[in-house]
Design a protein around this motif. Structure first.
Motif, PDB file in Angstrom:
ATOM      1  N   GLU A 131      38.998  30.420  25.354  1.00 40.43           N
ATOM      2  CA  GLU A 131      40.445  30.369  25.484  1.00 40.43           C
ATOM      3  C   GLU A 131      41.135  31.400  24.594  1.00 40.43           C
ATOM      4  N   ASP A 132      40.541  31.682  23.419  1.00 42.57           N
ATOM      5  CA  ASP A 132      41.128  32.664  22.510  1.00 42.57           C
ATOM      6  C   ASP A 132      40.984  34.080  23.072  1.00 42.57           C
ATOM      7  N   THR A 133      39.784  34.373  23.597  1.00 40.50           N
ATOM      8  CA  THR A 133      39.558  35.697  24.188  1.00 40.50           C
ATOM      9  C   THR A 133      40.469  35.913  25.390  1.00 40.50           C
ATOM     10  N   VAL A 134      40.523  34.917  26.267  1.00 36.25           N
ATOM     11  CA  VAL A 134      41.370  35.016  27.448  1.00 36.25           C
ATOM     12  C   VAL A 134      42.843  35.087  27.058  1.00 36.25           C
ATOM     13  N   GLY A 135      43.221  34.346  26.025  1.00 36.42           N
ATOM     14  CA  GLY A 135      44.609  34.392  25.566  1.00 36.42           C
ATOM     15  C   GLY A 135      45.024  35.783  25.136  1.00 36.42           C
ATOM     16  N   ALA A 136      44.086  36.508  24.483  1.00 33.86           N
ATOM     17  CA  ALA A 136      44.393  37.881  24.070  1.00 33.86           C
ATOM     18  C   ALA A 136      44.572  38.786  25.279  1.00 33.86           C
ATOM     19  N   VAL A 137      43.718  38.610  26.298  1.00 34.65           N
ATOM     20  CA  VAL A 137      43.867  39.412  27.514  1.00 34.65           C
ATOM     21  C   VAL A 137      45.175  39.057  28.219  1.00 34.65           C
ATOM     22  N   LYS A 138      45.536  37.781  28.217  1.00 34.25           N
ATOM     23  CA  LYS A 138      46.806  37.368  28.827  1.00 34.25           C
ATOM     24  C   LYS A 138      47.984  38.066  28.154  1.00 34.25           C
ATOM     25  N   GLU A 139      47.933  38.192  26.836  1.00 37.11           N
ATOM     26  CA  GLU A 139      49.007  38.898  26.128  1.00 37.11           C
ATOM     27  C   GLU A 139      49.068  40.359  26.566  1.00 37.11           C
ATOM     28  N   LEU A 140      47.908  40.965  26.800  1.00 40.55           N
ATOM     29  CA  LEU A 140      47.872  42.355  27.262  1.00 40.55           C
ATOM     30  C   LEU A 140      48.413  42.468  28.684  1.00 40.55           C
ATOM     31  N   ILE A 141      48.148  41.438  29.497  1.00 41.69           N
ATOM     32  CA  ILE A 141      48.697  41.410  30.855  1.00 41.69           C
ATOM     33  C   ILE A 141      50.223  41.296  30.795  1.00 41.69           C
ATOM     34  N   ASP A 142      50.704  40.403  29.950  1.00 35.98           N
ATOM     35  CA  ASP A 142      52.155  40.221  29.813  1.00 35.98           C
ATOM     36  C   ASP A 142      52.842  41.491  29.320  1.00 35.98           C
ATOM     37  N   ALA A 143      52.113  42.280  28.510  1.00 32.04           N
ATOM     38  CA  ALA A 143      52.678  43.513  27.959  1.00 32.04           C
ATOM     39  C   ALA A 143      52.519  44.702  28.913  1.00 32.04           C
TER      40      ALA A 143
END
Length: 326
Positions: A131-143
Motif C-alpha cells: 500500500e505504501d509503494t502504490v500510494g507513492a505511485v498514486k501521488e505521481l499519477i495525481d501530479a
C-alpha cells in the motif's frame, strides 16, 4: 496493428521488450537496437517495455533516444526498484515511497519525457507494505508524472491489496508454453479485477525457438549462463520440447517463435505478449504471429508437445525465484 486493452487502456496487441538491448543476453548493437524500436513503432507497436535498472540506466537512455520526435506514439512501461552494485549486479530491492520518487525523477530524465505511461515495482518489496509503494505511485499519477499503475511478478494477496489502494492497469509476469504458473491463480484474479496481463518470456529466453544447442556457451553477462533451464540435463530435455514445437511449425507453416506468440495471443484478449528482441529480423518473425489463427487441433497439438510442467528447471536461479509471487 491489432489492439488490446490492459485494464481499459488500449495498446497494441503485442509490445516490444527492450531489456535485451542492454547486454542482458550478451552484447547488443545500439544502432540496430534503435532501428528495431523504430521498426516496431512503424508496424504499429505502441507498448515499449523497459526498466530503470536494465543496463544500469542504459536501456532507458536508449529508449529515450529512439523516442525523439515519436513520444506521442508510444505507451512506455517502466519497472523500478532493483538495487545495483558495480558493474550492474542486482543485490536487493527498495520500494519505499521516497525511493520510488527518486527513481521516477531519474527515469524521466533518461527517457527524455515528462511522463511515464505505466509505472510498476519490478517486485514486491517484503520490507515495505504494498500500500505504501502504490500510494507513492498514486501521488505521481495525481501530479501527472505517471499515467497508470502496474505491478510485476506480484502474488494474489499483493495484487488485491494494491488494487484496493489504486486501480492496477496491468500485471507483468512470465507466461508462455514453457511457463504456465499464472493459470493457477493469477490469471483468474486479474480477470476478476479487470486487470490486464503483460506476458514476458514468451520464447523462454530463446529456448522455444530451437536455436540453442546442447552444451551451448553463452557470452559474458548472458542471463542464460546461470538459468537452470539452460543447464545440463534440463537443457537436453528442453531441447526435445523445442524440437517438437519445430515439427508442429512445419505442419502449420509457422516458425517456432510465431507458434509460441500465437499460443499466448490465443489465451485471451486481455493478454499482451512482449517481443523481447534487439534485432529487426527477430521482430519481423514474431510479428507474423498476428496473422496466424490456431485451430482447436493446432492448440491440442501444442498442448501435447509442450504440456504444462514439461519444461525442466525453474525460470530463475533459486535466489531470484524467492522474490516472485509475494
Amino acid at each position: 496493428m491489432q489492439t488490446r486493452k490492459l485494464g481499459g487502456v488500449e495498446v497494441s496487441a503485442v509490445g516490444l521488450g527492450c531489456m535485451g538491448m542492454s547486454g542482458v543476453y550478451g552484447p547488443a548493437d545500439e544502432d540496430e537496437s534503435i532501428a528495431t524500436i523504430h521498426a516496431a513503432m512503424e508496424a504499429g507497436v505502441t507498448l515499449l517495455n523497459t526498466g530503470d535498472f536494465y543496463g544500469a540506466g542504459h536501456n532507458e537512455m536508449l529508449v529515450g533516444r529512439a523516442l525523439a520526435g515519436k513520444r506521442d506514439r508510444a505507451f512506455v512501461s517502466v519497472k523500478f526498484g532493483a538495487q545495483l552494485q558495480p558493474p550492474g549486479q542486482i543485490v536487493g530491492f527498495d520500494a519505499r515511497p521516497v525511493a520510488v520518487k527518486t527513481y521516477v525523477t531519474y527515469s524521466l530524465r533518461r527517457l527524455r519525457t515528462d511522463y511515464i505511461d505505466l509505472y510498476q515495482p519490478a517486485r514486491v518489496d517484503p520490507n515495505v507494505p504494498i500500500e505504501d509503494t502504490v500510494g507513492a505511485v498514486k501521488e505521481l499519477i495525481d501530479a501527472g508524472y505517471v499515467r497508470h499503475l502496474g505491478l510485476s511478478e506480484a502474488g494474489v494477496g499483493s495484487i488485491r491489496r494494491a488494487h484496493a489502494t489504486h486501480p492496477v492497469t496491468a500485471l507483468e509476469t512470465e507466461y508462455s508454453l514453457a511457463t504456465r504458473d499464472p493459470e493457477q491463480g493469477i490469471l483468474p484474479l486479474l480477470r476478476e479485477l479487470g486487470i490486464g496481463m503483460v506476458a514476458y518470456g514468451v520464447l523462454s529466453r530463446g529456448l522455444l525457438t530451437g536455436d540453442v544447442a546442447p552444451g551451448a556457451a553463452f557470452a559474458p553477462g548472458d542471463f542464460r549462463a546461470h538459468s537452470p533451464r539452460f543447464q545440463g540435463e534440463n537443457l537436453e530435455q528442453n531441447i526435445r520440447l523445442a524440437d517438437a514445437l519445430r515439427q508442429i511449425g512445419g505442419q502449420t507453416g509457422l516458425t517456432p517463435a510465431q507458434l509460441a506468440f500465437a499460443w499466448v495471443l490465443s489465451r485471451g484478449d486481455d493478454i499482451v505478449p512482449l517481443i523481447g528482441t534487439k534485432r529487426r529480423d527477430r521482430l519481423a518473425d514474431a510479428l507474423g504471429a498476428l496473422d496466424a489463427t490456431l485451430s482447436p487441433d493446432d492448440l491440442a497439438l501444442l498442448e501435447r508437445a509442450v504440456p504444462a510442467g514439461a519444461v525442466a528447471g525453474t525460470r530463475y536461479p533459486a535466489a531470484a525465484m524467492s522474490g516472485l509471487g509475494r
